[in-house]
Design a protein around this motif. Structure first.
Motif, PDB file in Angstrom:
ATOM      1  N   THR A   1      40.029  49.689  42.465  1.00 24.45           N
ATOM      2  CA  THR A   1      40.041  49.650  40.992  1.00 24.45           C
ATOM      3  C   THR A   1      41.463  49.497  40.446  1.00 24.45           C
ATOM      4  OG1 THR A   1      39.828  52.033  41.165  1.00 24.45           O
ATOM      5  CG2 THR A   1      37.880  50.847  40.429  1.00 24.45           C
TER       6      THR A   1
ATOM      7  N   TRP B   1      37.267  41.798  45.336  1.00 25.82           N
ATOM      8  CA  TRP B   1      35.983  42.500  45.476  1.00 25.82           C
ATOM      9  C   TRP B   1      35.207  41.924  46.660  1.00 25.82           C
ATOM     10  CZ3 TRP B   1      36.311  46.741  43.054  1.00 25.82           C
ATOM     11  CH2 TRP B   1      36.721  46.844  41.732  1.00 25.82           C
TER      12      TRP B   1
ATOM     13  N   GLU C   1      26.652  41.964  32.778  1.00 24.88           N
ATOM     14  CA  GLU C   1      28.048  41.604  32.508  1.00 24.88           C
ATOM     15  C   GLU C   1      28.979  42.104  33.613  1.00 24.88           C
ATOM     16  OE1 GLU C   1      31.495  40.136  31.411  1.00 24.88           O
ATOM     17  OE2 GLU C   1      29.520  39.367  30.823  1.00 24.88           O
ATOM     18  N   ALA C   2      28.639  43.273  34.202  1.00 29.07           N
ATOM     19  CA  ALA C   2      29.480  43.818  35.284  1.00 29.07           C
ATOM     20  C   ALA C   2      29.463  42.856  36.475  1.00 29.07           C
ATOM     21  CB  ALA C   2      28.979  45.191  35.701  1.00 29.07           C
ATOM     22  N   TYR C   3      28.269  42.307  36.780  1.00 30.16           N
ATOM     23  CA  TYR C   3      28.155  41.330  37.870  1.00 30.16           C
ATOM     24  C   TYR C   3      28.990  40.084  37.552  1.00 30.16           C
ATOM     25  CZ  TYR C   3      26.220  37.523  40.641  1.00 30.16           C
ATOM     26  OH  TYR C   3      26.097  36.428  41.454  1.00 30.16           O
ATOM     27  N   GLU C   4      28.806  39.576  36.337  1.00 26.46           N
ATOM     28  CA  GLU C   4      29.521  38.345  35.955  1.00 26.46           C
ATOM     29  C   GLU C   4      31.039  38.535  36.033  1.00 26.46           C
ATOM     30  OE1 GLU C   4      28.212  35.491  35.606  1.00 26.46           O
ATOM     31  OE2 GLU C   4      26.124  36.167  35.609  1.00 26.46           O
ATOM     32  N   ALA C   5      31.512  39.705  35.542  1.00 27.17           N
ATOM     33  CA  ALA C   5      32.953  39.963  35.526  1.00 27.17           C
ATOM     34  C   ALA C   5      33.506  40.062  36.946  1.00 27.17           C
ATOM     35  CB  ALA C   5      33.246  41.239  34.746  1.00 27.17           C
ATOM     36  N   ALA C   6      32.778  40.760  37.816  1.00 25.85           N
ATOM     37  CA  ALA C   6      33.264  40.932  39.194  1.00 25.85           C
ATOM     38  C   ALA C   6      33.225  39.596  39.943  1.00 25.85           C
ATOM     39  CB  ALA C   6      32.430  41.984  39.919  1.00 25.85           C
ATOM     40  N   ARG C   7      32.195  38.801  39.690  1.00 22.58           N
ATOM     41  CA  ARG C   7      32.097  37.485  40.341  1.00 22.58           C
ATOM     42  C   ARG C   7      33.267  36.596  39.903  1.00 22.58           C
ATOM     43  NH1 ARG C   7      30.534  32.393  40.273  1.00 22.58           N
ATOM     44  NH2 ARG C   7      29.058  31.579  41.818  1.00 22.58           N
ATOM     45  N   ARG C   8      33.522  36.635  38.577  1.00 26.91           N
ATOM     46  CA  ARG C   8      34.636  35.857  38.027  1.00 26.91           C
ATOM     47  C   ARG C   8      35.956  36.290  38.657  1.00 26.91           C
ATOM     48  NH1 ARG C   8      32.482  36.188  33.022  1.00 26.91           N
ATOM     49  NH2 ARG C   8      33.731  38.007  32.504  1.00 26.91           N
ATOM     50  N   ALA C   9      36.089  37.614  38.836  1.00 31.57           N
ATOM     51  CA  ALA C   9      37.323  38.142  39.440  1.00 31.57           C
ATOM     52  C   ALA C   9      37.485  37.632  40.869  1.00 31.57           C
ATOM     53  CB  ALA C   9      37.311  39.667  39.418  1.00 31.57           C
TER      54      ALA C   9
ATOM     55  N   GLU D   1      38.649  34.097  40.714  1.00 36.50           N
ATOM     56  CA  GLU D   1      40.062  34.050  40.299  1.00 36.50           C
ATOM     57  C   GLU D   1      40.998  34.513  41.407  1.00 36.50           C
ATOM     58  OE1 GLU D   1      38.981  34.701  35.598  1.00 36.50           O
ATOM     59  OE2 GLU D   1      40.133  36.253  36.643  1.00 36.50           O
TER      60      GLU D   1
END
Ligand code: URA
Length: 223
Positions: free
Chosen positions: A161, A180, A191-199, A202
């Motif tokens: 984290t 991750w 949204e948590a899934y989308e954000a972590a996938r995006r991370a 990136e």
């Protein structure tokens, strides 16, 4: 992706190419009995991809699908990882992919075998294979997938984290970063899934960029 970016450099050493040396070590590892995981595994999952690649991805350890096939990241986590690589124009032939431990860690529960994290003793027993893999591939950049990998490569007690997405110098590679783990992302929703996938996408992009930069640096050799 342009050919001169993350494409592997073919380096042949006196003792054979990296590919030959990896195959040699993988053959020896295929009958490893250094820890009790050898008693329950179907296959040793040594690693795959291109041993000449400048970028190495390291996960935690094989699960059921990997144990059955002998290949890393072939289950749902692997599908997600491949997608995130592809979004960066990268395929498995551009990277070398392996795990901290090479045999499935599992526990018999509720009448079936369930994956579990490897113990420190199992990871220690397997470190000979991780060390040799890195020594042969000599990646310019390592992307650790999840905390167990980051704790082995970057520093003990790595906190995802707080420290995910930051560059570290490690004894294994000049540039190491943690992203991750795809299995963690798959446990999230909305949204948590989308954000972590995006991370993850990136972080792979950052690793790809770091390879490009590292290739421009002069090699630090004595001779
Ligand atoms: N998770 C990992 O850490 N490695 C694999 O090979 C598959 C799932």
């Amino acid at each position: 992706m342009a050919d001169d970016e993350i494409q592997p450099q073919i380096v042949t050493e006196a003792t054979g190419s990296k590919t030959e040396r990896i195959e040699e070590v993988a053959k020896i590892a295929s009958v490893c009995t250094a820890c009790d995981l050898s008693k329950t595994r179907t296959r040793v999952v040594f690693g795959e991809g291109n041993p000449e690649a400048p970028l190495m991805l390291i996960g935690e350890g094989p699960g059921q699908n990997e144990d059955a096939t002998g290949r890393p990241f072939v289950g749902r986590s692997g599908v997600l990882l491949d997608e995130c690589l592809r979004e960066n124009g990268i395929t498995r032939k551009h990277v070398y992919l392996c795990n901290v431990v090479r045999c499935r860690a599992c526990v018999f529960e509720g009448g079936r075998l369930k994956n579990r994290p490897p113990t420190p003793t199992e990871s220690e027993a397997c470190s000979q294979w991780l060390n040799q893999t890195i020594e042969i591939v000599k990646p310019k950049v390592i992307l650790c997938l999840g905390a167990p990998s980051a704790s082995a490569i970057i520093h003990k007690g790595f906190k995802m984290t707080k420290e995910r997405g930051q560059w570290f110098e490690s004894k294994f590679a000049k540039y190491a970063m943690a992203a991750w783990h795809p299995a963690y992302i798959l446990r999230l929703e909305g949204e948590a899934y989308e954000a972590a996938r995006r991370a993850l996408v990136e972080d792979i992009a950052a690793a790809r960029q770091k390879v490009i930069e590292a290739k421009k640096e002069p090699e630090m050799t004595l001779f």
